[in-house]
Scaffold this motif. Structure first.
Motif, PDB file in Angstrom:
ATOM      1  N   ARG A 299       0.665  -1.201   0.107  1.00  0.00           N
ATOM      2  CA  ARG A 299      -0.108   0.055   0.068  1.00  0.00           C
ATOM      3  C   ARG A 299       1.092   1.307   0.114  1.00  0.00           C
ATOM      4  NH1 ARG A 299      -5.017  -0.651   4.014  1.00  0.00           N
ATOM      5  NH2 ARG A 299      -6.353  -2.115   2.611  1.00  0.00           N
ATOM      6  N   TYR A 300       1.871   1.279   0.705  1.00  0.00           N
ATOM      7  CA  TYR A 300       2.878   2.345   0.925  1.00  0.00           C
ATOM      8  C   TYR A 300       3.589   2.838  -0.492  1.00  0.00           C
ATOM      9  CZ  TYR A 300       6.712   5.213   2.406  1.00  0.00           C
ATOM     10  OH  TYR A 300       7.790   6.252   2.402  1.00  0.00           O
ATOM     11  N   ILE A 301       3.925   1.663  -1.178  1.00  0.00           N
ATOM     12  CA  ILE A 301       4.428   1.880  -2.458  1.00  0.00           C
ATOM     13  C   ILE A 301       3.526   2.264  -3.437  1.00  0.00           C
ATOM     14  CG2 ILE A 301       5.367   0.343  -4.396  1.00  0.00           C
ATOM     15  CD1 ILE A 301       6.955  -1.226  -2.544  1.00  0.00           C
ATOM     16  N   ILE A 302       2.220   1.808  -3.581  1.00  0.00           N
ATOM     17  CA  ILE A 302       1.370   2.330  -4.306  1.00  0.00           C
ATOM     18  C   ILE A 302       0.987   3.744  -4.188  1.00  0.00           C
ATOM     19  CG2 ILE A 302      -1.384   1.926  -4.890  1.00  0.00           C
ATOM     20  CD1 ILE A 302      -0.926  -0.948  -4.777  1.00  0.00           C
ATOM     21  N   VAL A 303       0.595   4.130  -3.018  1.00  0.00           N
ATOM     22  CA  VAL A 303       0.364   5.444  -2.468  1.00  0.00           C
ATOM     23  C   VAL A 303       1.472   6.453  -3.242  1.00  0.00           C
ATOM     24  CG1 VAL A 303       0.046   7.060  -0.813  1.00  0.00           C
ATOM     25  CG2 VAL A 303      -1.208   5.094  -0.782  1.00  0.00           C
ATOM     26  N   THR A 304       2.806   6.201  -2.827  1.00  0.00           N
ATOM     27  CA  THR A 304       4.081   6.810  -3.213  1.00  0.00           C
ATOM     28  C   THR A 304       4.129   7.048  -4.942  1.00  0.00           C
ATOM     29  OG1 THR A 304       5.298   5.732  -1.371  1.00  0.00           O
ATOM     30  CG2 THR A 304       6.645   6.967  -2.887  1.00  0.00           C
ATOM     31  N   LEU A 305       3.799   5.939  -5.431  1.00  0.00           N
ATOM     32  CA  LEU A 305       3.496   5.906  -7.012  1.00  0.00           C
ATOM     33  C   LEU A 305       2.717   7.050  -7.434  1.00  0.00           C
ATOM     34  CD1 LEU A 305       4.267   2.379  -8.146  1.00  0.00           C
ATOM     35  CD2 LEU A 305       5.999   4.432  -8.280  1.00  0.00           C
ATOM     36  N   PHE A 306       1.664   7.064  -6.731  1.00  0.00           N
ATOM     37  CA  PHE A 306       0.395   7.896  -7.237  1.00  0.00           C
ATOM     38  C   PHE A 306       0.768   9.199  -6.774  1.00  0.00           C
ATOM     39  CE2 PHE A 306      -2.826   4.471  -6.933  1.00  0.00           C
ATOM     40  CZ  PHE A 306      -3.103   4.232  -8.403  1.00  0.00           C
ATOM     41  N   VAL A 307       1.540   9.741  -5.687  1.00  0.00           N
ATOM     42  CA  VAL A 307       1.930  10.969  -5.290  1.00  0.00           C
ATOM     43  C   VAL A 307       2.904  11.391  -6.412  1.00  0.00           C
ATOM     44  CG1 VAL A 307       2.949  12.123  -3.697  1.00  0.00           C
ATOM     45  CG2 VAL A 307       1.126  10.696  -3.104  1.00  0.00           C
ATOM     46  N   ALA A 308       3.769  10.568  -6.759  1.00  0.00           N
ATOM     47  CA  ALA A 308       4.950  10.899  -7.518  1.00  0.00           C
ATOM     48  C   ALA A 308       4.458  11.044  -8.917  1.00  0.00           C
ATOM     49  CB  ALA A 308       6.121   9.761  -7.621  1.00  0.00           C
ATOM     50  N   SER A 309       3.562  10.553  -9.369  1.00  0.00           N
ATOM     51  CA  SER A 309       2.848  10.626 -10.730  1.00  0.00           C
ATOM     52  C   SER A 309       2.185  12.028 -10.970  1.00  0.00           C
ATOM     53  CB  SER A 309       2.060   9.613 -11.222  1.00  0.00           C
ATOM     54  OG  SER A 309       1.035   9.439 -10.461  1.00  0.00           O
ATOM     55  N   SER A 310       1.427  12.100  -9.859  1.00  0.00           N
ATOM     56  CA  SER A 310       0.619  13.368  -9.814  1.00  0.00           C
ATOM     57  C   SER A 310       1.647  14.750  -9.842  1.00  0.00           C
ATOM     58  CB  SER A 310      -0.325  13.675  -8.547  1.00  0.00           C
ATOM     59  OG  SER A 310       0.239  13.660  -7.292  1.00  0.00           O
ATOM     60  N   SER A 311       2.668  14.628  -9.011  1.00  0.00           N
ATOM     61  CA  SER A 311       3.823  15.680  -8.911  1.00  0.00           C
ATOM     62  C   SER A 311       4.372  15.722 -10.378  1.00  0.00           C
ATOM     63  CB  SER A 311       4.569  15.664  -7.635  1.00  0.00           C
ATOM     64  OG  SER A 311       5.385  14.457  -7.728  1.00  0.00           O
ATOM     65  N   ALA A 312       4.678  14.780 -11.005  1.00  0.00           N
ATOM     66  CA  ALA A 312       5.327  14.779 -12.118  1.00  0.00           C
ATOM     67  C   ALA A 312       4.566  15.266 -13.381  1.00  0.00           C
ATOM     68  CB  ALA A 312       5.672  13.340 -12.718  1.00  0.00           C
ATOM     69  N   MET A 313       3.260  14.945 -13.246  1.00  0.00           N
ATOM     70  CA  MET A 313       2.213  15.760 -14.250  1.00  0.00           C
ATOM     71  C   MET A 313       2.484  17.158 -14.118  1.00  0.00           C
ATOM     72  SD  MET A 313       1.145  13.548 -16.281  1.00  0.00           S
ATOM     73  CE  MET A 313       0.064  14.355 -17.060  1.00  0.00           C
ATOM     74  N   GLN A 314       2.008  17.484 -12.699  1.00  0.00           N
ATOM     75  CA  GLN A 314       2.192  18.967 -12.440  1.00  0.00           C
ATOM     76  C   GLN A 314       3.438  19.780 -13.015  1.00  0.00           C
ATOM     77  OE1 GLN A 314       1.551  19.589  -8.362  1.00  0.00           O
ATOM     78  NE2 GLN A 314      -0.608  19.061  -8.204  1.00  0.00           N
ATOM     79  N   LEU A 315       4.469  19.106 -12.744  1.00  0.00           N
ATOM     80  CA  LEU A 315       5.950  19.524 -13.339  1.00  0.00           C
ATOM     81  C   LEU A 315       6.044  19.462 -14.827  1.00  0.00           C
ATOM     82  CD1 LEU A 315       8.887  20.190 -12.325  1.00  0.00           C
ATOM     83  CD2 LEU A 315       9.480  17.980 -12.800  1.00  0.00           C
ATOM     84  N   LEU A 316       5.516  18.467 -15.545  1.00  0.00           N
ATOM     85  CA  LEU A 316       5.541  18.491 -17.009  1.00  0.00           C
ATOM     86  C   LEU A 316       4.598  19.469 -17.552  1.00  0.00           C
ATOM     87  CD1 LEU A 316       5.132  14.840 -18.115  1.00  0.00           C
ATOM     88  CD2 LEU A 316       7.157  16.323 -18.334  1.00  0.00           C
ATOM     89  N   ARG A 317       3.379  19.971 -16.807  1.00  0.00           N
ATOM     90  CA  ARG A 317       2.663  21.071 -17.164  1.00  0.00           C
ATOM     91  C   ARG A 317       3.423  22.329 -17.398  1.00  0.00           C
ATOM     92  NH1 ARG A 317      -2.223  19.737 -13.767  1.00  0.00           N
ATOM     93  NH2 ARG A 317      -3.152  17.980 -14.898  1.00  0.00           N
ATOM     94  N   ALA A 318       4.212  22.591 -16.554  1.00  0.00           N
ATOM     95  CA  ALA A 318       5.035  23.767 -16.564  1.00  0.00           C
ATOM     96  C   ALA A 318       6.196  23.513 -17.223  1.00  0.00           C
ATOM     97  CB  ALA A 318       5.647  23.872 -14.980  1.00  0.00           C
ATOM     98  N   VAL A 319       7.017  22.553 -17.731  1.00  0.00           N
ATOM     99  CA  VAL A 319       8.074  22.554 -18.150  1.00  0.00           C
ATOM    100  C   VAL A 319       7.963  22.353 -19.838  1.00  0.00           C
ATOM    101  CG1 VAL A 319       9.948  21.028 -18.720  1.00  0.00           C
ATOM    102  CG2 VAL A 319       9.267  21.608 -16.347  1.00  0.00           C
ATOM    103  N   VAL A 320       6.872  21.711 -20.179  1.00  0.00           N
ATOM    104  CA  VAL A 320       6.585  21.335 -21.573  1.00  0.00           C
ATOM    105  C   VAL A 320       6.370  22.745 -22.567  1.00  0.00           C
ATOM    106  CG1 VAL A 320       5.175  20.212 -23.574  1.00  0.00           C
ATOM    107  CG2 VAL A 320       5.833  18.970 -21.432  1.00  0.00           C
TER     108      VAL A 320
END
Length: 88
Positions: free
Chosen positions: A9-30
């Protein structure tokens, strides 16, 4: 609940949080990366054209589009390339 299930569960939650922050970063960088790369591409074309103009490098815009024949190249025979037997 077992330790394995808690870790999973900890790994799955960490992946979801990381993917959402990566999407926010991509929206700013692209958009910035696209604008920067288009300007960089235009600058590279301009530099190559200028260097080709002054014959520092063989530029695409300033080079002849066909090879010029050397003086030793035999010319095409007259008569349109048709065979003419020798006259006797």
């Amino acid at each position: 609940m077992s330790l394995k299930r808690i870790v999973l569960r900890y790994i799955i939650v960490t992946l979801f949080v990381a993917s959402s922050s990566a999407m926010q970063l991509l929206r700013a960088v692209v958009p910035y990366a696209l604008s920067y790369s288009t300007l960089l591409f235009a600058q590279m074309i301009a530099v190559v054209s200028i260097l080709g103009l002054f014959q520092i490098i063989p530029g695409v815009n300033w080079a002849p589009s066909w090879p010029r024949p050397s003086p030793r190249t035999p010319s095409i025979p007259s008569g349109g390339g048709r065979f003419h037997p020798p006259s006797s």
